[in-house]
Design a protein around this motif. Structure first.
Motif, PDB file in Angstrom:
ATOM      1  N   GLU A  24       0.969  -1.223  -0.139  1.00 15.02           N
ATOM      2  CA  GLU A  24       0.164   0.033  -0.338  1.00 15.02           C
ATOM      3  C   GLU A  24       1.063   1.144   0.312  1.00 15.02           C
ATOM      4  O   GLU A  24       0.293   2.037  -0.915  1.00 15.02           O
ATOM      5  CB  GLU A  24      -0.726  -0.048   1.149  1.00 15.02           C
ATOM      6  N   VAL A  25       1.857   1.210   0.817  1.00 13.68           N
ATOM      7  CA  VAL A  25       2.677   2.275   0.706  1.00 13.68           C
ATOM      8  C   VAL A  25       3.535   2.500  -0.447  1.00 13.68           C
ATOM      9  O   VAL A  25       3.728   3.820  -1.308  1.00 13.68           O
ATOM     10  CB  VAL A  25       3.859   2.535   1.351  1.00 13.68           C
ATOM     11  N   THR A  26       3.740   1.735  -1.347  1.00 16.06           N
ATOM     12  CA  THR A  26       4.639   1.987  -2.177  1.00 16.06           C
ATOM     13  C   THR A  26       3.897   1.723  -3.574  1.00 16.06           C
ATOM     14  O   THR A  26       4.183   2.434  -4.869  1.00 16.06           O
ATOM     15  CB  THR A  26       5.473   0.855  -2.316  1.00 16.06           C
ATOM     16  N   GLY A  27       2.527   1.548  -3.570  1.00 15.58           N
ATOM     17  CA  GLY A  27       2.342   1.328  -4.650  1.00 15.58           C
ATOM     18  C   GLY A  27       2.303  -0.103  -5.255  1.00 15.58           C
ATOM     19  O   GLY A  27       1.862   0.338  -6.883  1.00 15.58           O
ATOM     20  N   CYS A  28       2.987  -0.570  -4.886  1.00 11.40           N
ATOM     21  CA  CYS A  28       3.531  -2.094  -6.164  1.00 11.40           C
ATOM     22  C   CYS A  28       2.627  -2.949  -5.462  1.00 11.40           C
ATOM     23  O   CYS A  28       2.787  -2.867  -4.549  1.00 11.40           O
ATOM     24  CB  CYS A  28       4.736  -2.468  -6.238  1.00 11.40           C
ATOM     25  N   PRO A  29       2.526  -4.200  -6.325  1.00  8.33           N
ATOM     26  CA  PRO A  29       2.077  -5.497  -5.735  1.00  8.33           C
ATOM     27  C   PRO A  29       2.726  -6.325  -5.414  1.00  8.33           C
ATOM     28  O   PRO A  29       4.275  -6.242  -5.278  1.00  8.33           O
ATOM     29  CB  PRO A  29       1.997  -5.792  -7.381  1.00  8.33           C
ATOM     30  N   LEU A  30       2.160  -8.080  -4.630  1.00  8.68           N
ATOM     31  CA  LEU A  30       2.503  -8.645  -3.638  1.00  8.68           C
ATOM     32  C   LEU A  30       3.122  -9.351  -4.929  1.00  8.68           C
ATOM     33  O   LEU A  30       2.491  -9.404  -6.076  1.00  8.68           O
ATOM     34  CB  LEU A  30       2.211  -9.053  -3.256  1.00  8.68           C
ATOM     35  N   HIS A  31       3.911 -10.247  -4.534  1.00  8.63           N
ATOM     36  CA  HIS A  31       4.380 -11.515  -5.542  1.00  8.63           C
ATOM     37  C   HIS A  31       3.549 -11.918  -6.047  1.00  8.63           C
ATOM     38  O   HIS A  31       2.689 -13.047  -4.838  1.00  8.63           O
ATOM     39  CB  HIS A  31       5.147 -11.793  -5.017  1.00  8.63           C
ATOM     40  N   PRO A  32       2.985 -12.227  -6.516  1.00  4.65           N
ATOM     41  CA  PRO A  32       1.413 -13.177  -7.321  1.00  4.65           C
ATOM     42  C   PRO A  32       1.777 -14.438  -6.283  1.00  4.65           C
ATOM     43  O   PRO A  32       0.208 -15.483  -6.963  1.00  4.65           O
ATOM     44  CB  PRO A  32       1.394 -13.489  -8.954  1.00  4.65           C
ATOM     45  N   GLN A  33       3.009 -15.188  -6.011  1.00  4.62           N
ATOM     46  CA  GLN A  33       2.469 -16.705  -5.236  1.00  4.62           C
ATOM     47  C   GLN A  33       2.270 -16.070  -3.684  1.00  4.62           C
ATOM     48  O   GLN A  33       1.994 -17.294  -3.042  1.00  4.62           O
ATOM     49  CB  GLN A  33       3.543 -17.147  -5.743  1.00  4.62           C
ATOM     50  N   ASP A  34       2.441 -15.195  -3.191  1.00 10.69           N
ATOM     51  CA  ASP A  34       2.300 -14.771  -2.425  1.00 10.69           C
ATOM     52  C   ASP A  34       1.106 -14.765  -1.446  1.00 10.69           C
ATOM     53  O   ASP A  34       0.052 -14.253  -1.865  1.00 10.69           O
ATOM     54  CB  ASP A  34       3.023 -13.968  -1.168  1.00 10.69           C
ATOM     55  N   GLY A  35       1.378 -15.326  -0.416  1.00 14.73           N
ATOM     56  CA  GLY A  35      -0.404 -15.414   0.329  1.00 14.73           C
ATOM     57  C   GLY A  35      -0.150 -15.166   1.917  1.00 14.73           C
ATOM     58  O   GLY A  35       0.413 -15.766   2.606  1.00 14.73           O
ATOM     59  N   PRO A  36      -1.287 -15.444   2.429  1.00  6.03           N
ATOM     60  CA  PRO A  36      -1.825 -14.973   3.890  1.00  6.03           C
ATOM     61  C   PRO A  36      -1.114 -16.688   4.436  1.00  6.03           C
ATOM     62  O   PRO A  36      -0.846 -17.326   3.726  1.00  6.03           O
ATOM     63  CB  PRO A  36      -3.109 -14.591   4.259  1.00  6.03           C
ATOM     64  N   GLY A  37       0.121 -16.248   5.503  1.00  5.37           N
ATOM     65  CA  GLY A  37       0.432 -17.111   6.356  1.00  5.37           C
ATOM     66  C   GLY A  37       1.479 -16.987   5.551  1.00  5.37           C
ATOM     67  O   GLY A  37       2.500 -18.383   6.072  1.00  5.37           O
ATOM     68  N   ASP A  38       2.144 -17.119   5.000  1.00  2.00           N
ATOM     69  CA  ASP A  38       2.879 -16.945   3.859  1.00  2.00           C
ATOM     70  C   ASP A  38       4.617 -17.230   5.359  1.00  2.00           C
ATOM     71  O   ASP A  38       4.445 -15.771   5.722  1.00  2.00           O
ATOM     72  CB  ASP A  38       3.436 -16.236   2.757  1.00  2.00           C
ATOM     73  N   ARG A  39       5.113 -17.127   5.420  1.00  2.00           N
ATOM     74  CA  ARG A  39       6.443 -16.828   6.232  1.00  2.00           C
ATOM     75  C   ARG A  39       7.780 -15.876   5.345  1.00  2.00           C
ATOM     76  O   ARG A  39       8.187 -15.531   5.743  1.00  2.00           O
ATOM     77  CB  ARG A  39       7.563 -18.224   6.321  1.00  2.00           C
TER      78      ARG A  39
END
Length: 127
Positions: A24-39
């Protein structure tokens, strides 16, 4: 021969949630394979290194020795207000009455970062 900086690693207690904040700060996406609970979670910046969030068991205990400095595309004041609404906290206010200086904020896990003057703020000071 030289090395290329691949990522900036940030230890944290909840990799996915902290990465969402920085997304949200950077306006850039998360890696598409990352999700809740990922370490391990990444914010994919358009240029330069990736912001890499690594879940660790121990909490942050001292001031960061390396930190991010942000130059907003809006005014510094507008960006500070936006970041506070996202969950950042003001750590140290080093803004000067003449418009110089910066503010030190912390992300939701206490990692410090700076908000610098925007290019438009800098131009207004020099005119």
């Amino acid at each position: 021969m030289f090395s290329v900086v691949q990522n900036v690693a940030i230890d944290c207690s909840d990799a996915y949630e902290l990465a969402r904040f920085w997304s949200e700060v950077t306006g850039c996406p998360l890696h598409p394979q990352d999700g809740p609970g990922d370490r391990e979670t990444q914010v994919m910046l358009p240029e330069g290194p990736v912001l890499y969030f690594n879940q660790v068991p121990e909490p942050k205990t001292v001031k960061n020795r390396i930190h991010l400095c942000l130059r907003p595309t809006t005014s510094r004041e507008e960006e500070i207000e936006r970041l506070l609404r996202l969950g950042a906290t003001l750590v140290t206010d080093l803004r000067e009455p003449d418009g110089a200086g910066w503010a030190v904020l912390a992300d939701p896990e206490g990692n410090e970062f700076c908000v610098l003057r925007s290019e438009s703020d800098r131009a207004a000071m020099s005119s």
